[in-house]
Design an enzyme around this catalytic site. Structure first.
Site, PDB file in Angstrom:
ATOM      1  N   PHE A 271      -6.424  -2.872   3.488  1.00 29.48           N
ATOM      2  CA  PHE A 271      -6.994  -4.214   3.382  1.00 29.48           C
ATOM      3  C   PHE A 271      -5.941  -5.296   3.622  1.00 29.48           C
ATOM      4  CE2 PHE A 271      -7.932  -7.559   0.007  1.00 29.48           C
ATOM      5  CZ  PHE A 271      -8.742  -8.328   0.833  1.00 29.48           C
TER       6      PHE A 271
ATOM      7  N   ALA B  59       1.820   0.682   1.236  1.00 30.47           N
ATOM      8  CA  ALA B  59       1.074   1.925   1.055  1.00 30.47           C
ATOM      9  C   ALA B  59       1.272   2.458  -0.357  1.00 30.47           C
ATOM     10  CB  ALA B  59       1.548   2.960   2.072  1.00 30.47           C
TER      11      ALA B  59
ATOM     12  N   ARG C   6      -0.885   4.781  -3.886  1.00 26.92           N
ATOM     13  CA  ARG C   6      -2.096   5.277  -4.547  1.00 26.92           C
ATOM     14  C   ARG C   6      -2.631   4.164  -5.431  1.00 26.92           C
ATOM     15  NH1 ARG C   6      -3.980   8.821  -9.087  1.00 26.92           N
ATOM     16  NH2 ARG C   6      -5.335  10.404  -8.163  1.00 26.92           N
ATOM     17  N   ALA C   7      -3.840   3.701  -5.138  1.00 23.14           N
ATOM     18  CA  ALA C   7      -4.421   2.588  -5.881  1.00 23.14           C
ATOM     19  C   ALA C   7      -5.298   3.108  -7.012  1.00 23.14           C
ATOM     20  CB  ALA C   7      -5.225   1.703  -4.934  1.00 23.14           C
TER      21      ALA C   7
ATOM     22  N   TYR D 222      -1.478   3.342 -12.973  1.00 26.60           N
ATOM     23  CA  TYR D 222      -1.127   2.676 -11.715  1.00 26.60           C
ATOM     24  C   TYR D 222      -0.009   1.667 -11.938  1.00 26.60           C
ATOM     25  CZ  TYR D 222      -1.725  -0.673  -7.852  1.00 26.60           C
ATOM     26  OH  TYR D 222      -1.518  -1.534  -6.801  1.00 26.60           O
TER      27      TYR D 222
ATOM     28  N   LYS E 108       4.007   1.539 -10.659  1.00 27.27           N
ATOM     29  CA  LYS E 108       4.523   0.399  -9.900  1.00 27.27           C
ATOM     30  C   LYS E 108       5.763  -0.184 -10.581  1.00 27.27           C
ATOM     31  CE  LYS E 108       1.681  -0.363  -6.359  1.00 27.27           C
ATOM     32  NZ  LYS E 108       2.140  -0.526  -4.962  1.00 27.27           N
TER      33      LYS E 108
ATOM     34  N   GLY F 202     -28.788 -10.546  -4.498  1.00 27.29           N
ATOM     35  CA  GLY F 202     -29.476 -11.484  -5.387  1.00 27.29           C
ATOM     36  C   GLY F 202     -29.755 -10.909  -6.756  1.00 27.29           C
TER      37      GLY F 202
END
Length: 320
Positions: free
Chosen positions: A11, A76, A78-79, A145, A149, A194
């Site tokens: 993304f 790059a 691992r999310a 995660y 990091k 909606g």
């Protein structure tokens, strides 16, 4: 300048490549999957950075690519996993987000790369706050995660003390833009349908960062000759427009011209329901405050967000 990007089909990575591919720079990028954005760069590489420590051939390839590279932008990793089938999630996060990152950084240092830019996460600071986070705050990573990091950050800063390569660490909050994954994409789908949402009474304060603003800040840091003060620094970046979850959803709804109704359900009721069904982590992201003070990036690097929240949301609407 020669720039190497990891996570090129992601993304954020694809947006960054789109922004820098038409410049005079030589752009190389590695990605696990194909992406149209890779067609316009000088040297696309197919590979999985997460397997760097298991793939000697990939390591040799990267040594060759980075030999004349000036800047590495490492995105790059691992999310967050919606369904995690790993027997040891933290170990898997560490293998990819920490160990592979540090291996790549060591290759970059040996190759005389001048700057290594690492995209981290605001989760390193914590999941919620009562006053905006700053770079001076004691880190408090909670999720696996964020822990991985933070450990990668620590390793990079230690490495920078031993080698002639500076490190820049960026901790963004939730990033939104066209084709955004994760929580934002889920909320957007609900709004487009909606579906009445029970979030009308949320009065928290949250920081966000538009995709255009984040890529602009990364490019700002890529220009290492113009930003020497970024050397071995951590930056928290945001749009500088803190809003409640309710206000954000109303802005999204207006941008995509949806008639989504936000029902006035008490937050305490929603928190109870989500925790009962085992979704307490979602309750934190929706109801707690998480603000970021981006003054260091603005004052030290003379950076300003280039797009407002409303304009970025309109760009998302045009892309639907």
């Amino acid at each position: 300048m020669r720039i190497f990007v990891t996570g090129g089909s992601g993304f954020i990575g694809s947006a960054l490549l789109k922004s820098i591919s038409n410049t005079e720079n030589f752009i190389s990028a590695i990605s696990r999957s194909d992406c149209d954005c890779l067609d316009s760069i000088d040297l696309p590489i197919k590979g999985d950075i997460g397997r760097l420590n298991e793939n000697g051939k990939l390591g040799k390839t990267l040594e060759s690519v980075l030999e004349n590279t000036d800047v590495v932008v490492h995105m790059a990793g691992r999310a967050h996993m919606v369904v995690d089938d790993s027997t040891s999630p933290l170990a898997e996060f560490r293998r990819i987000n920490r160990d592979a990152t540090l291996s790549l950084a060591k290759i970059a240092a040996r190759s005389k790369v001048k700057r290594f830019i690492f995209l981290s996460s605001i989760g390193v600071n914590g999941n919620q706050n009562s006053k905006p986070f700053t770079e001076r705050d004691e880190p408090n990573p909670v999720a696996d995660y964020a822990i991985s990091k933070y450990e990668a950050e620590q390793g990079l800063l230690s490495l920078s003390e031993e080698v002639d390569m500076d490190v820049v660490i960026i901790r963004p909050p939730l990033v939104y833009g066209p084709n955004a994954p994760g929580n934002f994409n889920t909320l957007l789908r609900w709004i487009l349908k909606g579906v009445p949402l029970p979030f009308g009474l949320i009065k928290n304060k949250r920081s966000f960062i538009a995709l255009d603003n984040l890529t602009d800040f990364i490019i700002h840091c890529i220009n290492y000759k113009d930003t020497p003060l970024a050397c071995n620094q951590v930056f928290l970046v945001s749009d500088g427009e803190d809003v409640s979850t309710s206000q954000f959803l109303r802005k999204v709804s207006k941008a995509v011209r949806s008639k989504t109704i936000l029902l006035p359900i008490p937050v305490s009721t929603l928190q109870f329901i989500l925790r009962v069904i085992g979704k307490g982590n979602i309750a934190e992201r929706l109801f707690d405050s998480l603000q970021v003070d981006n003054s260091k990036a603005k004052e030290l690097l003379n950076w300003q967000p280039i797009i407002t929240m409303d304009k970025q949301l309109k760009k998302i609407a045009k892309n639907l």
